[in-house]
Scaffold this active site. Structure first.
Site, PDB file in Angstrom:
ATOM      1  N   HIS A   1      -7.593  -4.995   9.896  1.00 17.59           N
ATOM      2  CA  HIS A   1      -7.239  -4.747   8.479  1.00 17.59           C
ATOM      3  C   HIS A   1      -5.939  -5.463   8.101  1.00 17.59           C
ATOM      4  CE1 HIS A   1      -4.965  -0.745   9.547  1.00 17.59           C
ATOM      5  NE2 HIS A   1      -4.090  -1.717   9.448  1.00 17.59           N
TER       6      HIS A   1
ATOM      7  N   GLU B   1      -9.838  -1.885   5.175  1.00 13.06           N
ATOM      8  CA  GLU B   1     -10.514  -1.641   6.439  1.00 13.06           C
ATOM      9  C   GLU B   1     -11.771  -2.519   6.536  1.00 13.06           C
ATOM     10  OE1 GLU B   1      -8.683  -0.103   8.375  1.00 13.06           O
ATOM     11  OE2 GLU B   1      -8.418   2.040   8.003  1.00 13.06           O
TER      12      GLU B   1
ATOM     13  N   ASN C   1      -8.016  -3.160  14.084  1.00 11.03           N
ATOM     14  CA  ASN C   1      -9.382  -3.386  13.606  1.00 11.03           C
ATOM     15  C   ASN C   1      -9.461  -4.571  12.641  1.00 11.03           C
ATOM     16  OD1 ASN C   1      -8.237  -2.440  11.279  1.00 11.03           O
ATOM     17  ND2 ASN C   1      -9.453  -0.565  11.128  1.00 11.03           N
TER      18      ASN C   1
ATOM     19  N   ASP D   1       0.823  -1.209   0.000  1.00 13.83           N
ATOM     20  CA  ASP D   1       0.000   0.000   0.000  1.00 13.83           C
ATOM     21  C   ASP D   1       0.857   1.259   0.000  1.00 13.83           C
ATOM     22  OD1 ASP D   1       0.908  -0.534   2.599  1.00 13.83           O
ATOM     23  OD2 ASP D   1      -1.081  -1.039   3.347  1.00 13.83           O
TER      24      ASP D   1
END
Ligand code: F6R
Length: 257
Positions: free
Chosen positions: A135, A140, A133, A64
């Site tokens: 990811h 996400e 979370n 990313d």
């Protein structure tokens, strides 16, 4: 899934580096998918310590990049990958690929990135961290389980977690380009690393929860060659913790009646 629970960063670095070096020496790993953040650092450092010339021939693809940070910004993933991966492992910069978060047409850039990965024959081993979370990459919660590389909006919690790398929380970009969950699943092998109690809930959901876009890392349950490398703190919520330890012992000692 293979779940490996180790004592700490030193053991995690040695285990991950060993896995990668074996694959490189066997000719199985020619293209490495690389993550940024804290989790893979012990592996990059152990690989640098145990460097062999074959590492220099690897192709690498980043997971990313932030949107809007120029490649020479110290917090851009172009810069992080150059410092932590390209330089340490003495890779040829021409063979290290990071999506361009400053491209005029971000959708076209994502398509170009996917095409470059495909032309290189795909990723042989993808390194991953996991967000609190759940990811992976910057997919996400609620990301499509079959998504490809695309622009995404970062959650406020992810921006808060990553603020530690920036001079001010407001400087954390709001958007990114990230390989999709479908892109990550295409890697021949994946190695996810998690350390610390802050990751324990996400690890539990990823390994033992239902496959759900609400925990994007749970999609790895569908992968045939996924290894989850944990320290004791990150493993503390796993219901089958003892079973995973027993299974690894069997790998070392062999099957016994
Ligand atoms: C990094 C990435 C993220 C991180 C994750 C964990 O390229 O894609 O998914 O792996 O946010 O970050 P750390 O390792 O810093 O806790």
């Amino acid at each position: 899934m293979r779940v490996v629970i180790l004592d700490g960063a030193g053991d995690i670095g040695a285990f991950g580096a060993g896995l990668i070096l074996d694959g490189v020496l066997q000719g199985r790993i020619r293209t490495l998918g690389v993550a940024t953040g804290s989790s893979p650092l012990a592996i990059y450092r152990a690989l640098a310590d145990r460097w062999i010339p074959a590492l220099a021939h690897l192709d690498a693809f980043a997971l990313d990049e932030y949107v809007g940070l120029p490649a020479d910004d110290p917090q851009s993933y172009h810069s992080v990958i150059r410092r932590e991966v390209t330089d340490r492992l003495r890779l040829d910069p021409a063979n290290v690929h990071v999506p361009d978060g400053c491209a005029a047409d971000l959708d076209a850039e994502c398509e170009r990135y996917e095409a470059t990965m495909a032309a290189a024959g795909g990723v042989d081993l993808q390194l991953l961290g996991i967000g609190r979370n759940g990811h992976i990459g910057f997919n996400e919660p609620s990301s499509s389980l079959s998504s490809r590389t695309r622009p995404k909006t970062l959650m406020a919690a992810t921006r808060r977690d990553n603020a530690r790398f920036f001079d001010h929380p407001d400087l954390v970009p709001r958007h990114c380009l990230t390989q999709g969950l479908g892109t990550i699943l295409d890697a021949a092998e994946v190695l996810l690393v998690a350390q610390g109690a802050g990751k324990a809930e996400a690890v539990r959901a990823a390994v033992e929860g239902p496959v759900s876009s609400m925990c994007p890392a749970s999609v790895l349950q569908l992968h045939r060659r996924a290894t989850i490398l944990l320290d004791e703190e990150a493993a503390q919520q796993l219901a089958l913790r003892q079973y995973y330890l027993d299974t690894e012992k069997t790998r070392i000692e062999g099957l016994r009646p």
